[in-house]
Design a protein around this motif. Sequence first.
Motif, PDB file in Angstrom:
ATOM      1  N   CYS A 189      28.636  31.529  34.420  1.00 17.59           N
ATOM      2  CA  CYS A 189      30.028  31.105  34.264  1.00 17.59           C
ATOM      3  C   CYS A 189      30.077  29.606  33.996  1.00 17.59           C
ATOM      4  CB  CYS A 189      30.825  31.379  35.537  1.00 17.59           C
ATOM      5  SG  CYS A 189      31.001  33.115  35.966  1.00 17.59           S
ATOM      6  N   SER A 190      31.090  29.179  33.269  1.00 24.24           N
ATOM      7  CA  SER A 190      31.326  27.743  33.090  1.00 24.24           C
ATOM      8  C   SER A 190      31.703  27.146  34.434  1.00 24.24           C
ATOM      9  CB  SER A 190      32.473  27.494  32.112  1.00 24.24           C
ATOM     10  OG  SER A 190      32.126  27.861  30.810  1.00 24.24           O
ATOM     11  N   GLU A 191      31.204  25.930  34.681  1.00 25.49           N
ATOM     12  CA  GLU A 191      31.474  25.290  35.963  1.00 25.49           C
ATOM     13  C   GLU A 191      32.965  25.031  36.184  1.00 25.49           C
ATOM     14  OE1 GLU A 191      28.914  21.947  35.687  1.00 25.49           O
ATOM     15  OE2 GLU A 191      30.172  20.901  34.251  1.00 25.49           O
ATOM     16  N   ALA A 192      33.755  25.024  35.132  1.00 24.91           N
ATOM     17  CA  ALA A 192      35.191  24.794  35.257  1.00 24.91           C
ATOM     18  C   ALA A 192      35.925  25.979  35.884  1.00 24.91           C
ATOM     19  CB  ALA A 192      35.793  24.495  33.888  1.00 24.91           C
ATOM     20  N   PHE A 193      35.259  27.134  35.968  1.00 24.17           N
ATOM     21  CA  PHE A 193      35.965  28.338  36.419  1.00 24.17           C
ATOM     22  C   PHE A 193      35.354  28.965  37.661  1.00 24.17           C
ATOM     23  CE2 PHE A 193      36.924  27.740  31.954  1.00 24.17           C
ATOM     24  CZ  PHE A 193      38.299  27.627  32.044  1.00 24.17           C
ATOM     25  N   THR A 194      34.770  28.145  38.522  1.00 20.53           N
ATOM     26  CA  THR A 194      34.191  28.678  39.750  1.00 20.53           C
ATOM     27  C   THR A 194      35.266  29.225  40.691  1.00 20.53           C
ATOM     28  OG1 THR A 194      34.143  26.492  40.785  1.00 20.53           O
ATOM     29  CG2 THR A 194      32.141  27.201  39.632  1.00 20.53           C
ATOM     30  N   LEU A 195      36.471  28.670  40.652  1.00 20.23           N
ATOM     31  CA  LEU A 195      37.536  29.193  41.518  1.00 20.23           C
ATOM     32  C   LEU A 195      37.865  30.640  41.162  1.00 20.23           C
ATOM     33  CD1 LEU A 195      39.989  26.164  41.863  1.00 20.23           C
ATOM     34  CD2 LEU A 195      38.455  27.108  43.590  1.00 20.23           C
ATOM     35  N   SER A 196      37.952  30.947  39.872  1.00 20.37           N
ATOM     36  CA  SER A 196      38.226  32.319  39.439  1.00 20.37           C
ATOM     37  C   SER A 196      37.070  33.241  39.811  1.00 20.37           C
ATOM     38  CB  SER A 196      38.439  32.383  37.927  1.00 20.37           C
ATOM     39  OG  SER A 196      39.560  31.642  37.554  1.00 20.37           O
ATOM     40  N   ALA A 197      35.851  32.770  39.588  1.00 22.17           N
ATOM     41  CA  ALA A 197      34.671  33.575  39.908  1.00 22.17           C
ATOM     42  C   ALA A 197      34.599  33.843  41.412  1.00 22.17           C
ATOM     43  CB  ALA A 197      33.411  32.865  39.422  1.00 22.17           C
ATOM     44  N   ASP A 198      34.827  32.809  42.212  1.00 21.95           N
ATOM     45  CA  ASP A 198      34.781  32.969  43.667  1.00 21.95           C
ATOM     46  C   ASP A 198      35.898  33.881  44.172  1.00 21.95           C
ATOM     47  OD1 ASP A 198      32.592  31.279  43.715  1.00 21.95           O
ATOM     48  OD2 ASP A 198      33.743  29.528  44.392  1.00 21.95           O
ATOM     49  N   ALA A 199      37.081  33.774  43.566  1.00 22.78           N
ATOM     50  CA  ALA A 199      38.202  34.623  43.974  1.00 22.78           C
ATOM     51  C   ALA A 199      37.886  36.095  43.714  1.00 22.78           C
ATOM     52  CB  ALA A 199      39.481  34.208  43.244  1.00 22.78           C
ATOM     53  N   MET A 200      37.287  36.388  42.558  1.00 24.97           N
ATOM     54  CA  MET A 200      36.926  37.772  42.262  1.00 24.97           C
ATOM     55  C   MET A 200      35.873  38.273  43.242  1.00 24.97           C
ATOM     56  SD  MET A 200      37.254  40.608  40.733  1.00 24.97           S
ATOM     57  CE  MET A 200      38.139  40.459  39.195  1.00 24.97           C
ATOM     58  N   ALA A 201      34.876  37.453  43.529  1.00 28.89           N
ATOM     59  CA  ALA A 201      33.840  37.860  44.484  1.00 28.89           C
ATOM     60  C   ALA A 201      34.471  38.204  45.831  1.00 28.89           C
ATOM     61  CB  ALA A 201      32.792  36.763  44.631  1.00 28.89           C
ATOM     62  N   ALA A 202      35.396  37.391  46.289  1.00 35.96           N
ATOM     63  CA  ALA A 202      36.060  37.654  47.565  1.00 35.96           C
ATOM     64  C   ALA A 202      36.885  38.942  47.499  1.00 35.96           C
ATOM     65  CB  ALA A 202      36.943  36.470  47.949  1.00 35.96           C
ATOM     66  N   LEU A 203      37.596  39.160  46.374  1.00 32.07           N
ATOM     67  CA  LEU A 203      38.373  40.395  46.220  1.00 32.07           C
ATOM     68  C   LEU A 203      37.485  41.636  46.235  1.00 32.07           C
ATOM     69  CD1 LEU A 203      40.996  39.345  43.550  1.00 32.07           C
ATOM     70  CD2 LEU A 203      41.478  40.169  45.850  1.00 32.07           C
ATOM     71  N   LYS A 204      36.271  41.494  45.755  1.00 31.09           N
ATOM     72  CA  LYS A 204      35.329  42.609  45.724  1.00 31.09           C
ATOM     73  C   LYS A 204      34.572  42.756  47.040  1.00 31.09           C
ATOM     74  CE  LYS A 204      35.943  44.077  41.535  1.00 31.09           C
ATOM     75  NZ  LYS A 204      36.418  45.427  41.298  1.00 31.09           N
ATOM     76  N   GLY A 205      34.914  41.947  48.029  1.00 27.87           N
ATOM     77  CA  GLY A 205      34.233  42.025  49.309  1.00 27.87           C
ATOM     78  C   GLY A 205      32.867  41.349  49.303  1.00 27.87           C
ATOM     79  N   GLU A 206      32.655  40.441  48.345  1.00 31.67           N
ATOM     80  CA  GLU A 206      31.360  39.771  48.186  1.00 31.67           C
ATOM     81  C   GLU A 206      31.525  38.251  48.201  1.00 31.67           C
ATOM     82  OE1 GLU A 206      28.411  41.173  48.047  1.00 31.67           O
ATOM     83  OE2 GLU A 206      29.037  43.248  47.908  1.00 31.67           O
ATOM     84  N   ALA A 207      32.315  37.736  49.137  1.00 31.61           N
ATOM     85  CA  ALA A 207      32.472  36.281  49.240  1.00 31.61           C
ATOM     86  C   ALA A 207      31.087  35.649  49.326  1.00 31.61           C
ATOM     87  CB  ALA A 207      33.305  35.928  50.463  1.00 31.61           C
ATOM     88  N   GLY A 208      30.886  34.585  48.576  1.00 33.92           N
ATOM     89  CA  GLY A 208      29.585  33.928  48.548  1.00 33.92           C
ATOM     90  C   GLY A 208      28.627  34.499  47.520  1.00 33.92           C
TER      91      GLY A 208
END
Length: 184
Positions: free
Chosen positions: A122-141
Motif C-alpha cells: 500500500c502507499s504510505e499515504a493510505f495506512t489509515l484506510s488499510a489499518d481500518a480495514m484490518a480492524a474491521l476484519k478482526g485483524e488489527a495490527g
Amino acid sequence: MFEAMIDPTFPAARRGGAGTRAPRPAGLGQRRIGLLANTKRNAAELLDAIAGLLAERQGTAPVRRHRKPGIAEQAPDHVLADLAESCDVVLVGVGDCGSCSASAVADGIALEAAGVPAAVICSEAFTLSADAMAALKGEAGYRYLTTPHPVAPLTPAELTERAKLLLPGVVGALTDRPSATAVA
C-alpha cells in the motif's frame, strides 16, 4: 470521475480473517508466486517487476496473475480460491488510494485465512484506510508493506527501482525472515 462513493468495508464481515498468519516458508526457492493486482495504473506493472526480481534472485517458480474487477472491490471468491490452490505465496496491491488500500488488505487477510502467505503493498499515504480495514476484519495490527505515494505516475525505470526497494520487505513478509519495512 467517480459518480458514487464505494465503501470497500461493506459488508464488513465478508471473508474475514482467522486471527492467524499463514505459515511462512523458510525461503522462496521454487515457490509458486501469485499476483493479485487491482485496476490502478502501474499496480500490475509493479507486481510484475517484483515477481521478476523474485525469480531472478530467489529462484521462484512461474507466476499466476489475476486482476481484480475494480479498485474498491475485494477479489471475487473464485480468484481467491484459484490463488490459494495454485500458489505458495501471493503479492497483493497496489493500494494507491484509500479504497484500494482497504480492499488490498482485505484480500491479504482472506488469503492468509486460506493458508497462503500474502505480501500486501500500500502507499504510505493510505495506512489509515488499510489499518481500518484490518480492524474491521478482526485483524488489527495486520502487517503490510508501504511504498511512497504515488505509484500511478511512475515511469518503467522508476517502477523497477521501486520494486528493488520493496524486494527485501516482500521476501521478509512472505518468508519466516522478519522485515523492517512491514507496518503494524
